[in-house]
Design a protein around this motif. Structure first.
Motif, PDB file in Angstrom:
ATOM      1  N   ARG A  13       0.847  -1.197   0.000  1.00 53.62           N
ATOM      2  CA  ARG A  13       0.000   0.000   0.000  1.00 53.62           C
ATOM      3  C   ARG A  13       0.882   1.246   0.000  1.00 53.62           C
ATOM      4  NH1 ARG A  13      -5.158  -1.408   0.524  1.00 53.62           N
ATOM      5  NH2 ARG A  13      -5.558  -3.496   1.318  1.00 53.62           N
ATOM      6  N   ALA A  14       0.489   2.214  -0.791  1.00 54.80           N
ATOM      7  CA  ALA A  14       1.278   3.447  -0.920  1.00 54.80           C
ATOM      8  C   ALA A  14       0.378   4.663  -0.762  1.00 54.80           C
ATOM      9  CB  ALA A  14       1.958   3.494  -2.281  1.00 54.80           C
ATOM     10  N   ASP A  15       0.962   5.733  -0.297  1.00 59.05           N
ATOM     11  CA  ASP A  15       0.288   7.036  -0.314  1.00 59.05           C
ATOM     12  C   ASP A  15       0.766   7.739  -1.581  1.00 59.05           C
ATOM     13  OD1 ASP A  15      -0.718   6.336   2.133  1.00 59.05           O
ATOM     14  OD2 ASP A  15       0.587   7.666   3.286  1.00 59.05           O
ATOM     15  N   VAL A  16      -0.179   8.224  -2.382  1.00 58.81           N
ATOM     16  CA  VAL A  16       0.138   8.834  -3.665  1.00 58.81           C
ATOM     17  C   VAL A  16      -0.185  10.325  -3.596  1.00 58.81           C
ATOM     18  CG1 VAL A  16      -0.328   8.829  -6.134  1.00 58.81           C
ATOM     19  CG2 VAL A  16      -0.365   6.673  -4.860  1.00 58.81           C
ATOM     20  N   TYR A  17       0.786  11.149  -3.907  1.00 62.95           N
ATOM     21  CA  TYR A  17       0.643  12.603  -3.938  1.00 62.95           C
ATOM     22  C   TYR A  17       0.800  13.039  -5.383  1.00 62.95           C
ATOM     23  CZ  TYR A  17       1.680  12.255   1.057  1.00 62.95           C
ATOM     24  OH  TYR A  17       1.668  11.929   2.393  1.00 62.95           O
ATOM     25  N   ARG A  18      -0.168  13.802  -5.910  1.00 60.99           N
ATOM     26  CA  ARG A  18      -0.064  14.246  -7.297  1.00 60.99           C
ATOM     27  C   ARG A  18      -0.720  15.601  -7.471  1.00 60.99           C
ATOM     28  NH1 ARG A  18      -4.928  12.935  -9.967  1.00 60.99           N
ATOM     29  NH2 ARG A  18      -6.199  11.531  -8.726  1.00 60.99           N
ATOM     30  N   PRO A  19      -0.334  16.304  -8.526  1.00 55.26           N
ATOM     31  CA  PRO A  19      -0.965  17.592  -8.811  1.00 55.26           C
ATOM     32  C   PRO A  19      -2.424  17.391  -9.225  1.00 55.26           C
ATOM     33  CG  PRO A  19       1.076  17.333 -10.058  1.00 55.26           C
ATOM     34  CD  PRO A  19       0.757  16.019  -9.457  1.00 55.26           C
ATOM     35  N   GLY A  20      -3.235  18.427  -9.039  1.00 57.04           N
ATOM     36  CA  GLY A  20      -4.610  18.377  -9.519  1.00 57.04           C
ATOM     37  C   GLY A  20      -4.621  18.403 -11.039  1.00 57.04           C
ATOM     38  N   GLY A  21      -5.700  17.933 -11.632  1.00 55.27           N
ATOM     39  CA  GLY A  21      -5.808  17.942 -13.085  1.00 55.27           C
ATOM     40  C   GLY A  21      -5.386  16.623 -13.692  1.00 55.27           C
ATOM     41  N   THR A  22      -5.170  16.657 -14.992  1.00 67.54           N
ATOM     42  CA  THR A  22      -4.804  15.431 -15.692  1.00 67.54           C
ATOM     43  C   THR A  22      -3.301  15.375 -15.924  1.00 67.54           C
ATOM     44  OG1 THR A  22      -5.181  16.498 -17.826  1.00 67.54           O
ATOM     45  CG2 THR A  22      -7.032  15.326 -16.867  1.00 67.54           C
ATOM     46  N   GLY A  23      -2.767  14.171 -15.980  1.00 61.32           N
ATOM     47  CA  GLY A  23      -1.334  13.946 -16.185  1.00 61.32           C
ATOM     48  C   GLY A  23      -1.019  13.899 -17.652  1.00 61.32           C
ATOM     49  N   PRO A  24       0.003  13.254 -18.024  1.00 62.21           N
ATOM     50  CA  PRO A  24       0.885  12.425 -17.209  1.00 62.21           C
ATOM     51  C   PRO A  24       1.931  13.248 -16.469  1.00 62.21           C
ATOM     52  CG  PRO A  24       1.595  12.319 -19.478  1.00 62.21           C
ATOM     53  CD  PRO A  24       0.365  13.180 -19.455  1.00 62.21           C
ATOM     54  N   TRP A  25       2.421  12.699 -15.357  1.00 58.77           N
ATOM     55  CA  TRP A  25       3.479  13.331 -14.576  1.00 58.77           C
ATOM     56  C   TRP A  25       4.603  12.335 -14.356  1.00 58.77           C
ATOM     57  CZ3 TRP A  25      -1.574  13.133 -12.441  1.00 58.77           C
ATOM     58  CH2 TRP A  25      -2.309  14.290 -12.592  1.00 58.77           C
ATOM     59  N   PRO A  26       5.820  12.816 -14.228  1.00 55.41           N
ATOM     60  CA  PRO A  26       6.897  11.913 -13.809  1.00 55.41           C
ATOM     61  C   PRO A  26       6.632  11.500 -12.355  1.00 55.41           C
ATOM     62  CG  PRO A  26       7.682  14.181 -13.925  1.00 55.41           C
ATOM     63  CD  PRO A  26       6.284  14.172 -14.460  1.00 55.41           C
ATOM     64  N   VAL A  27       7.041  10.301 -11.979  1.00 58.62           N
ATOM     65  CA  VAL A  27       6.750   9.783 -10.646  1.00 58.62           C
ATOM     66  C   VAL A  27       8.040   9.491  -9.898  1.00 58.62           C
ATOM     67  CG1 VAL A  27       5.698   7.889  -9.350  1.00 58.62           C
ATOM     68  CG2 VAL A  27       4.585   8.758 -11.409  1.00 58.62           C
ATOM     69  N   LEU A  28       8.089   9.916  -8.647  1.00 59.79           N
ATOM     70  CA  LEU A  28       9.177   9.566  -7.734  1.00 59.79           C
ATOM     71  C   LEU A  28       8.616   8.536  -6.764  1.00 59.79           C
ATOM     72  CD1 LEU A  28      10.524  13.124  -6.981  1.00 59.79           C
ATOM     73  CD2 LEU A  28      11.566  11.403  -8.442  1.00 59.79           C
ATOM     74  N   LEU A  29       9.245   7.384  -6.676  1.00 58.85           N
ATOM     75  CA  LEU A  29       8.782   6.298  -5.819  1.00 58.85           C
ATOM     76  C   LEU A  29       9.817   6.032  -4.752  1.00 58.85           C
ATOM     77  CD1 LEU A  29       6.866   3.898  -5.189  1.00 58.85           C
ATOM     78  CD2 LEU A  29       8.240   2.574  -6.815  1.00 58.85           C
ATOM     79  N   SER A  30       9.374   5.952  -3.512  1.00 63.82           N
ATOM     80  CA  SER A  30      10.285   5.662  -2.415  1.00 63.82           C
ATOM     81  C   SER A  30       9.665   4.570  -1.553  1.00 63.82           C
ATOM     82  CB  SER A  30      10.527   6.926  -1.588  1.00 63.82           C
ATOM     83  OG  SER A  30      11.430   6.659  -0.545  1.00 63.82           O
ATOM     84  N   ARG A  31      10.413   3.513  -1.317  1.00 63.38           N
ATOM     85  CA  ARG A  31       9.953   2.408  -0.482  1.00 63.38           C
ATOM     86  C   ARG A  31      11.033   2.077   0.533  1.00 63.38           C
ATOM     87  NH1 ARG A  31       4.751   1.607  -0.767  1.00 63.38           N
ATOM     88  NH2 ARG A  31       4.986  -0.522  -0.124  1.00 63.38           N
ATOM     89  N   LEU A  32      10.626   1.849   1.768  1.00 63.28           N
ATOM     90  CA  LEU A  32      11.532   1.419   2.826  1.00 63.28           C
ATOM     91  C   LEU A  32      10.948   0.184   3.501  1.00 63.28           C
ATOM     92  CD1 LEU A  32      12.467   4.771   4.638  1.00 63.28           C
ATOM     93  CD2 LEU A  32      13.925   3.392   3.188  1.00 63.28           C
ATOM     94  N   PRO A  33      11.771  -0.693   4.012  1.00 67.49           N
ATOM     95  CA  PRO A  33      11.241  -1.886   4.673  1.00 67.49           C
ATOM     96  C   PRO A  33      10.586  -1.590   6.017  1.00 67.49           C
ATOM     97  CG  PRO A  33      13.616  -1.815   4.876  1.00 67.49           C
ATOM     98  CD  PRO A  33      13.221  -0.689   3.958  1.00 67.49           C
ATOM     99  N   HIS A  34      10.740  -0.378   6.528  1.00 69.84           N
ATOM    100  CA  HIS A  34      10.237  -0.050   7.863  1.00 69.84           C
ATOM    101  C   HIS A  34       8.877   0.632   7.844  1.00 69.84           C
ATOM    102  CE1 HIS A  34      14.128  -1.271   9.212  1.00 69.84           C
ATOM    103  NE2 HIS A  34      14.696  -0.381   8.424  1.00 69.84           N
ATOM    104  N   GLY A  35       8.271   0.830   6.690  1.00 69.56           N
ATOM    105  CA  GLY A  35       6.949   1.446   6.629  1.00 69.56           C
ATOM    106  C   GLY A  35       7.001   2.891   6.181  1.00 69.56           C
ATOM    107  N   LYS A  36       5.909   3.341   5.594  1.00 73.81           N
ATOM    108  CA  LYS A  36       5.849   4.683   5.022  1.00 73.81           C
ATOM    109  C   LYS A  36       5.675   5.789   6.056  1.00 73.81           C
ATOM    110  CE  LYS A  36       1.026   4.058   4.078  1.00 73.81           C
ATOM    111  NZ  LYS A  36       0.014   3.779   3.173  1.00 73.81           N
ATOM    112  N   GLN A  37       5.359   5.430   7.297  1.00 78.12           N
ATOM    113  CA  GLN A  37       5.186   6.433   8.344  1.00 78.12           C
ATOM    114  C   GLN A  37       6.483   6.730   9.087  1.00 78.12           C
ATOM    115  OE1 GLN A  37       2.418   8.043   8.333  1.00 78.12           O
ATOM    116  NE2 GLN A  37       1.545   6.644   6.832  1.00 78.12           N
ATOM    117  N   THR A  38       7.569   6.131   8.663  1.00 79.77           N
ATOM    118  CA  THR A  38       8.874   6.357   9.280  1.00 79.77           C
ATOM    119  C   THR A  38       9.279   7.820   9.097  1.00 79.77           C
ATOM    120  OG1 THR A  38       9.491   4.094   8.742  1.00 79.77           O
ATOM    121  CG2 THR A  38      11.286   5.610   9.294  1.00 79.77           C
TER     122      THR A  38
END
Length: 67
Positions: free
Chosen positions: A21-46
């Motif tokens: 499960r991921a939290d997705v932050y994006r600009p309003g409106g239609t894309g496409p947008w480049p995406v930055l993805l960050s994952r850690l083994p300790h959870g997204k609330q770290t």
């Protein structure tokens, strides 16, 4: 970019059946947008996560961010 849309706990099923499960932050409106993805083994609330990638800053720069 004034508007930031946030989707929390968006599911993505992996080939082995595990659901990540991921939290997705994006600009309003239609894309496409480049995406930055960050994952850690300790959870997204770290607290360290926002040091590595600040989602609102990424969106203001014209991209989308997934944590």
């Amino acid at each position: 970019m004034a508007e930031i849309q946030i989707e929390v706990d968006v599911p993505a099923q992996m080939r082995d059946g595990t659901v990540l499960r991921a939290d997705v932050y994006r600009p309003g409106g239609t894309g496409p947008w480049p995406v930055l993805l960050s994952r850690l083994p300790h959870g997204k609330q770290t607290p360290m996560m926002t040091v590595m990638l600040d989602p609102p800053t990424a969106v203001r720069a014209g991209g989308a961010a997934c944590l």
